[in-house]
Design a protein around this motif. Structure first.
Motif, PDB file in Angstrom:
ATOM      1  N   ILE A  32      -7.654  -2.351   1.844  1.00  0.00           N
ATOM      2  CA  ILE A  32      -7.347  -0.819   1.581  1.00  0.00           C
ATOM      3  C   ILE A  32      -6.521  -0.982   0.157  1.00  0.00           C
ATOM      4  N   PHE A  33      -5.988  -2.471  -0.250  1.00  0.00           N
ATOM      5  CA  PHE A  33      -5.262  -2.130  -0.635  1.00  0.00           C
ATOM      6  C   PHE A  33      -5.869  -2.792  -2.438  1.00  0.00           C
ATOM      7  N   MET A  34      -6.713  -3.199  -2.720  1.00  0.00           N
ATOM      8  CA  MET A  34      -7.820  -3.999  -3.358  1.00  0.00           C
ATOM      9  C   MET A  34      -9.286  -2.578  -3.872  1.00  0.00           C
ATOM     10  N   SER A  35      -9.726  -2.140  -2.715  1.00  0.00           N
ATOM     11  CA  SER A  35     -11.180  -1.059  -2.822  1.00  0.00           C
ATOM     12  C   SER A  35     -10.834   0.001  -4.002  1.00  0.00           C
ATOM     13  N   PRO A  36      -9.399   0.571  -4.034  1.00  0.00           N
ATOM     14  CA  PRO A  36      -9.638   1.837  -4.395  1.00  0.00           C
ATOM     15  C   PRO A  36      -9.629   1.256  -5.839  1.00  0.00           C
ATOM     16  N   GLN A  37      -8.743   0.606  -6.696  1.00  0.00           N
ATOM     17  CA  GLN A  37      -9.685   0.167  -7.886  1.00  0.00           C
ATOM     18  C   GLN A  37     -10.520  -0.026  -8.299  1.00  0.00           C
ATOM     19  N   THR A  38     -11.923  -1.367  -7.788  1.00  0.00           N
ATOM     20  CA  THR A  38     -13.417  -0.572  -7.819  1.00  0.00           C
ATOM     21  C   THR A  38     -13.509   0.621  -6.930  1.00  0.00           C
ATOM     22  N   VAL A  39     -13.854   1.467  -6.027  1.00  0.00           N
ATOM     23  CA  VAL A  39     -13.985   2.738  -6.012  1.00  0.00           C
ATOM     24  C   VAL A  39     -14.108   3.572  -7.546  1.00  0.00           C
ATOM     25  N   LEU A  40     -12.682   3.735  -7.859  1.00  0.00           N
ATOM     26  CA  LEU A  40     -12.088   4.459  -9.300  1.00  0.00           C
ATOM     27  C   LEU A  40     -13.000   3.915 -10.816  1.00  0.00           C
ATOM     28  N   PHE A  41     -12.395   2.565  -9.943  1.00  0.00           N
ATOM     29  CA  PHE A  41     -14.061   1.578 -11.735  1.00  0.00           C
ATOM     30  C   PHE A  41     -14.991   2.077 -11.408  1.00  0.00           C
ATOM     31  N   THR A  42     -16.012   2.516 -10.064  1.00  0.00           N
ATOM     32  CA  THR A  42     -17.434   2.261 -10.248  1.00  0.00           C
ATOM     33  C   THR A  42     -17.687   4.032 -10.038  1.00  0.00           C
ATOM     34  N   ALA A 171       3.729  -1.082   4.803  1.00  0.00           N
ATOM     35  CA  ALA A 171       3.747  -1.686   3.244  1.00  0.00           C
ATOM     36  C   ALA A 171       2.847   0.086   2.613  1.00  0.00           C
ATOM     37  N   LEU A 172       1.545   0.592   4.027  1.00  0.00           N
ATOM     38  CA  LEU A 172       1.353   1.571   3.122  1.00  0.00           C
ATOM     39  C   LEU A 172       2.266   3.146   2.507  1.00  0.00           C
ATOM     40  N   GLY A 173       3.485   2.785   3.726  1.00  0.00           N
ATOM     41  CA  GLY A 173       4.266   4.270   3.453  1.00  0.00           C
ATOM     42  C   GLY A 173       4.989   4.203   2.533  1.00  0.00           C
ATOM     43  N   VAL A 174       5.414   3.121   2.352  1.00  0.00           N
ATOM     44  CA  VAL A 174       6.509   2.883   0.762  1.00  0.00           C
ATOM     45  C   VAL A 174       5.061   2.938  -0.447  1.00  0.00           C
ATOM     46  N   ILE A 175       3.582   2.697  -0.416  1.00  0.00           N
ATOM     47  CA  ILE A 175       2.575   3.065  -1.530  1.00  0.00           C
ATOM     48  C   ILE A 175       2.649   4.904  -1.421  1.00  0.00           C
ATOM     49  N   ILE A 176       2.357   5.356  -0.155  1.00  0.00           N
ATOM     50  CA  ILE A 176       2.337   6.864  -0.216  1.00  0.00           C
ATOM     51  C   ILE A 176       3.317   8.016  -0.768  1.00  0.00           C
ATOM     52  N   ILE A 177       4.874   7.176   0.164  1.00  0.00           N
ATOM     53  CA  ILE A 177       6.253   7.721  -0.400  1.00  0.00           C
ATOM     54  C   ILE A 177       6.077   7.565  -1.579  1.00  0.00           C
ATOM     55  N   GLY A 178       5.956   6.644  -2.860  1.00  0.00           N
ATOM     56  CA  GLY A 178       6.037   6.298  -4.020  1.00  0.00           C
ATOM     57  C   GLY A 178       4.873   7.021  -4.598  1.00  0.00           C
ATOM     58  N   GLY A 179       3.882   7.642  -4.400  1.00  0.00           N
ATOM     59  CA  GLY A 179       3.163   7.993  -4.962  1.00  0.00           C
ATOM     60  C   GLY A 179       3.863  10.227  -4.793  1.00  0.00           C
ATOM     61  N   LEU A 180       3.946   9.897  -3.525  1.00  0.00           N
ATOM     62  CA  LEU A 180       4.503  11.262  -3.287  1.00  0.00           C
ATOM     63  C   LEU A 180       5.811  11.949  -3.843  1.00  0.00           C
ATOM     64  N   VAL A 181       6.478  11.055  -4.828  1.00  0.00           N
ATOM     65  CA  VAL A 181       7.568  11.069  -5.658  1.00  0.00           C
ATOM     66  C   VAL A 181       7.431  11.031  -6.913  1.00  0.00           C
ATOM     67  N   MET A 182       5.632  10.430  -7.253  1.00  0.00           N
ATOM     68  CA  MET A 182       5.519  10.317  -8.251  1.00  0.00           C
ATOM     69  C   MET A 182       4.741  12.055  -8.686  1.00  0.00           C
ATOM     70  N   LEU A 183       4.638  12.306  -7.372  1.00  0.00           N
ATOM     71  CA  LEU A 183       3.750  14.216  -7.820  1.00  0.00           C
ATOM     72  C   LEU A 183       4.936  14.808  -8.190  1.00  0.00           C
ATOM     73  N   ILE A 184       6.152  14.674  -7.558  1.00  0.00           N
ATOM     74  CA  ILE A 184       7.365  15.932  -7.114  1.00  0.00           C
ATOM     75  C   ILE A 184       7.255  15.607  -8.435  1.00  0.00           C
TER      76      ILE A 184
END
Length: 250
Positions: A32-42, A171-184
């Motif tokens: 879950i921490f490594m596949s997103p970059q592969t999905v996005l690149f592909t 760890a996922l919560g930190v990533i999700i909250i960080g993403g939401l803060v960036m969007l805001i």
């Protein structure tokens, strides 16, 4: 006398929290921490990658419902092996377990362990890639330690599983909250023309879905220890699983 002989059975030591952590802690893994970059690149675009993740999640939810039903009907440990054994016979079941034990499971464990080892040794090699031999050794040690823990005591292994699940959820919560803060804060540039440069080739879509589904892998792990659950719940009405009685005589 055969009826009086006690049958060998597993101890029911896995409770509700342990069962949830067995599924959640396994699904929230290194993939879950490594596949997103592969999905996005592909797939080539943020919008298409989000669509891939949504479809993969929907597929996993549907098959999880199917496994929940199978777990209430066939209350034996073994997962898909026992289901194929009871429905299709020993030949297909043997082919499944043969390929799973020799190829599928070792490859999956090796991939997850190598990913874990990469994260562990990365802080010590900030300026250069870590040595391959060191990564492999750390991965091998992790496999041996976890195998030993699971062999020694079920309760202790469940405690370890719960601990790591909590850590990974945080760890996922930190990533999700960080993403939401960036969007805001207005960082929405990735959502502008989000489907631009999307790769619609069969290979690109297939690889993206493979990576997405691999990240969700682990939803079926609880059915491997059905007989070790303390209070397995029966979903739905008992009449749903009633079987017609065979008539005797003419």
């Amino acid at each position: 006398m055969d009826d009086m002989t006690p049958k060998l059975s597993l101890k029911r030591e896995v409770g509700l929290v342990g069962a949830v952590s067995l599924i959640g802690g396994t699904m929230i893994g290194s993939g879950i921490f490594m596949s997103p970059q592969t999905v996005l690149f592909t797939i080539g675009s943020p919008g298409a990658s989000l669509v891939v993740w949504a479809i993969c999640g929907l597929l996993v939810i549907l098959v999880s419902f199917c496994y929940a039903e199978l777990g209430t009907v066939i209350r034996e440990s073994g997962g898909e092996y026992i289901y194929i054994l009871r429905t299709s016979g020993p030949v297909l079941a043997f082919m499944l377990i043969f390929s799973s034990v020799l190829f599928v499971r070792p490859a999956g464990v090796a991939g997850i362990s190598l990913s874990f080892a990469q994260y562990v040794v990365a802080p010590f090699y900030s300026d250069c890639p870590p040595p391959v031999v060191l990564v492999k050794c750390v991965a091998a040690v992790a496999i041996i330690v976890l195998a030993t823990v699971n062999c020694l005591n079920v309760r202790f292994s469940m405690s370890v599983q719960v601990f790591f699940m909590v850590v990974k959820v945080l760890a996922l919560g930190v990533i999700i909250i960080g993403g939401l803060v960036m969007l805001i804060q207005g960082h929405t540039e990735n959502f502008e023309d989000s489907f631009e440069n999307t790769n619609l080739g069969i290979n690109s879509i297939g690889i993206a879905f493979y990576q997405g589904l691999w990240s969700y892998d682990g939803w079926n792990n609880l059915n491997y220890v059905t007989e070790e659950l303390k209070r397995p719940e029966v979903i739905g009405s008992s009449n749903l699983y009633c079987r017609p009685k065979m008539k005797t005589g003419s």
